[in-house]
Enzyme design. Structure first.
Site, PDB file in Angstrom:
ATOM      1  N   ASP A 106       5.788 -18.430 -87.264  1.00 22.72           N
ATOM      2  CA  ASP A 106       5.255 -19.830 -87.635  1.00 22.72           C
ATOM      3  C   ASP A 106       6.300 -20.874 -88.750  1.00 22.72           C
ATOM      4  OD1 ASP A 106       3.231 -21.798 -87.276  1.00 22.72           O
ATOM      5  OD2 ASP A 106       2.773 -21.414 -89.566  1.00 22.72           O
ATOM      6  N   GLU A 138       9.620 -20.864 -84.915  1.00 24.66           N
ATOM      7  CA  GLU A 138       9.139 -22.136 -84.500  1.00 24.66           C
ATOM      8  C   GLU A 138       9.828 -23.189 -85.461  1.00 24.66           C
ATOM      9  OE1 GLU A 138       4.928 -25.103 -84.796  1.00 24.66           O
ATOM     10  OE2 GLU A 138       5.502 -23.624 -86.358  1.00 24.66           O
TER      11      GLU A 138
END
Length: 616
Positions: free
Chosen positions: A330, A359
């Site tokens: 993330d 990400e």
């Protein structure tokens, strides 16, 4: 300080316990012999444990150093696990004056080279699931009274916990496997013991413990084993940029520099261009890198070597313990570049074939490509990140497929995006997607027909890269997040005991939903093991008169995709495509199962779509 939940994955044997030395947790709870990196960090937490002296005697293991930080309640032990160390239980003794206590720490035999950590790649299709919203397999775990914040379930509130869990996912593995995907990416499953429930999982409060509302560590491992038995992989979502404000680290900070902006909340700019801006100011760089996402998610300082060692070991622990096949990191660029590069390198060193997708949310190919391993855009450093997410492509797919195609819009937008693939060091290792849990759903509302929807799905599953499908896409789940992120994370109908409709079964789905499901399933099953898609090169033609045509080719096998990006019929001179499709040539359209023969001039119906297998 609030009472902390004891770590109960494994029980420690305790010898000579003195009340004055109270050890509350040890991370990790156990480790393995045979790791390439011989250094092991053990974080010990307890009342004034920093005042204690640690010692151990175990063949092949030496205590290299002991680190004490600002808080007296932490002690970091650094051990060397040599090649001579054998599996077994070692005793670590802690002395403080006349007081002492001992803990047993176990070394296991690692799974070793016989275990195949192959990662995931272009031959796979990931199915993204938010565990809280997919299926409730065990309602008894919806509320855990022993948690500090046992948030109640309220399915009427899109921002509350809804009760989905790992058992619910396991109960629907038949459905997922039958759909035809090859891998499952789960949004974070680790403990989020936070006010409000943190149903999404991105505010970790224990990096070594599955949230008990989802299940247990053991059940998570069993779920992965059951997926492997079905030849499906599992990708674990991790977060290094921040933790939850109820994490032990924030309640009792190991050191002042454990968090960025330690004196108080400073919000990030959410602007990632400072990473490569040649004119960037130090102020802008620091606000982006070190600012907090939100006040309840304090920003971790990965330049603290003890913190980064902890996080890196945690990743290796989950790979070795649970057998996950990949990691999705993330907010990858919000963490320091050098720290994340070293983390990727450490994982690759231990598991060379493993894959990590970061990400990296940029609106331009240059931004995304900058973060991919061996990037041509900055050869002075290497991220060692194999896969990045194709947010630039995702940002235009809805408009591209829903609007009409003229010289600048519609499918021309797809063409223009793919034309920039030269920036990626490996376009086949880019994760492609129409939507996910952080974006609007591809469908803002249920469509009247599936013309543009089928074209988008066909493109996703036949173009370069690693496709990801967001749960419910196959049954036309829709919505946008203008009012709440929860509105694009709605429950899968039929996954919860009180649901009146069960969209896991065809009988409860509408005819349009079944048409969508059947279409996606057909392409997924055709795609599985198809090297033309997973390895083939690509040739495409600029959309003309609304027609987009491209070829994938590998050795003597090839497929050709043709789509009409308009709601009106088009007539096309096919001679412009003769370098890959000559008049008289043809194959089998895998969608209809009917033969396709190219004519010098062809008429295409509104939203026509063909996936033609041209293999002799």
């Amino acid at each position: 300080m609030r009472k902390l939940i004891p770590f109960c994955l494994f029980f420690f044997c305790i010898a000579g316990l003195q009340a004055a030395i109270n050890i509350k947790r040890i991370d990790p709870a156990f480790w393995w012999c045979g790791m390439k990196n011989k250094e092991l960090q053990i974080m010990v937490y307890g009342d004034k444990i920093g005042d204690a002296k640690a010692s151990l005697k175990y063949q092949g293991v030496t205590l290299e150093k002991t680190v004490r930080l600002d808080s007296p309640n932490y002690l970091f032990l650094y051990l060397n696990i040599s090649d001579n160390a054998k599996p077994g239980k070692m005793t670590i003794r802690f002395d403080r004056g006349k007081e002492h206590t001992s803990r047993t720490f176990e070394l296991l035999q690692r799974n070793g080279p016989d275990r195949d950590y192959t990662g995931f790649g272009a031959s796979d299709v990931l199915y993204l699931i938010m565990p809280d919203r997919f299926a409730d397999g065990d309602p008894k775990t919806n509320v855990i009274p022993s948690m500090r914040f046992p948030a109640p379930v309220n399915r009427n509130d899109p921002n509350a916990r809804h009760g989905g869990d790992l058992q619910g996912i396991e109960q629907h593995l038949d459905y997922i496997q039958n759909l035809g995907v090859t891998a499952i990416w789960l949004n974070p499953v680790l403990e989020n013991d936070m006010p409000g429930g943190s149903y999404h999982g991105y505010a970790t409060t224990d990096y070594y413990k599955v949230d008990p509302r989802f299940g247990t560590n053991e059940y998570y491992k069993e779920l992965i084993e059951k997926c492997h038995e079905r030849n499906m992989k599992v990708v674990m979502d991790m977060i290094f940029n921040h933790c939850g404000s109820e994490h032990i680290w924030f309640l009792d900070r190991p050191s002042k520099d454990w968090f960025n902006f330690p004196d108080g909340y400073v919000q990030t700019s959410y602007r990632l261009t400072p990473h490569f801006d040649p004119y960037v100011s130090t102020y802008d760089k620091n606000i982006m890198d070190m600012g907090w996402f939100v006040e309840s998610m304090p920003d971790l300082n990965q330049h603290n070597p003890h913190l980064m060692k902890y996080l890196t070991q945690n990743s290796i622990w989950w790979i070795e313990y649970s057998g996950i096949d990949g990691i999705r990191m993330d907010t990858h660029p919000y963490v320091f570049f050098d720290s994340m590069a070293e983390w990727c390198k450490e994982i690759q060193n231990e598991y060379p074939n493993f894959n990590i997708v970061g990400e990296c949310w940029y609106n331009t190919e240059a931004g995304s490509a900058y973060w991919q391993e061996n990037s041509i855009l900055d050869q002075t450093r290497n991220s060692h990140l194999k896969t990045v997410m194709d947010f630039p492509l995702q940002g235009i797919v809805q408009e591209a497929f829903m609007s009409q195609t003229d010289s600048w819009t519609g499918l021309n937008k797809i063409y223009d995006r793919l034309a920039l693939d030269f920036m990626y060091s490996d376009p086949m290792a880019v994760l492609t997607f129409l939507d996910n849990h952080d974006t609007d759903r591809f469908l803002s509302e249920e469509p009247d027909n599936l013309g543009f929807f089928k074209q988008a799905i066909a493109f996703l599953l036949t173009t370069r890269g690693i496709p990801q499908i967001y749960y419910g896409t196959e049954i036309l789940m829709h919505g946008n997040k203008k009012e709440s992120d929860g509105l694009v994370r709605l429950d899968f109908p039929g996954g919860f005991p009180e649901d009146k409709v069960n969209d896991f079964i065809a009988a409860d789905r509408t005819p349009l939903q079944n048409e969508a499901f059947d279409f996606i399933q057909k392409i997924l099953k055709w795609r599985k093991g198809n090297e033309v898609i997973s390895k083939g090169n690509m040739t495409h033609f600029m959309p003309t008169n609304g027609i987009y045509l491209y070829q994938r080719k590998f050795k003597d096998k090839r497929i050709i995709v043709i789509m009409n990006g308009n709601d009106t019929a088009k007539s096309i001179d096919m001679n412009r495509y003769k370098e890959i499709l000559k008049p008289g040539e043809g194959g089998i359209d895998i969608i209809s199962g009917e033969p396709f023969i190219c004519s010098p001039r062809m008429d295409f119906t509104p939203r026509a779509l063909y996936i033609i297998d041209m293999t002799p």
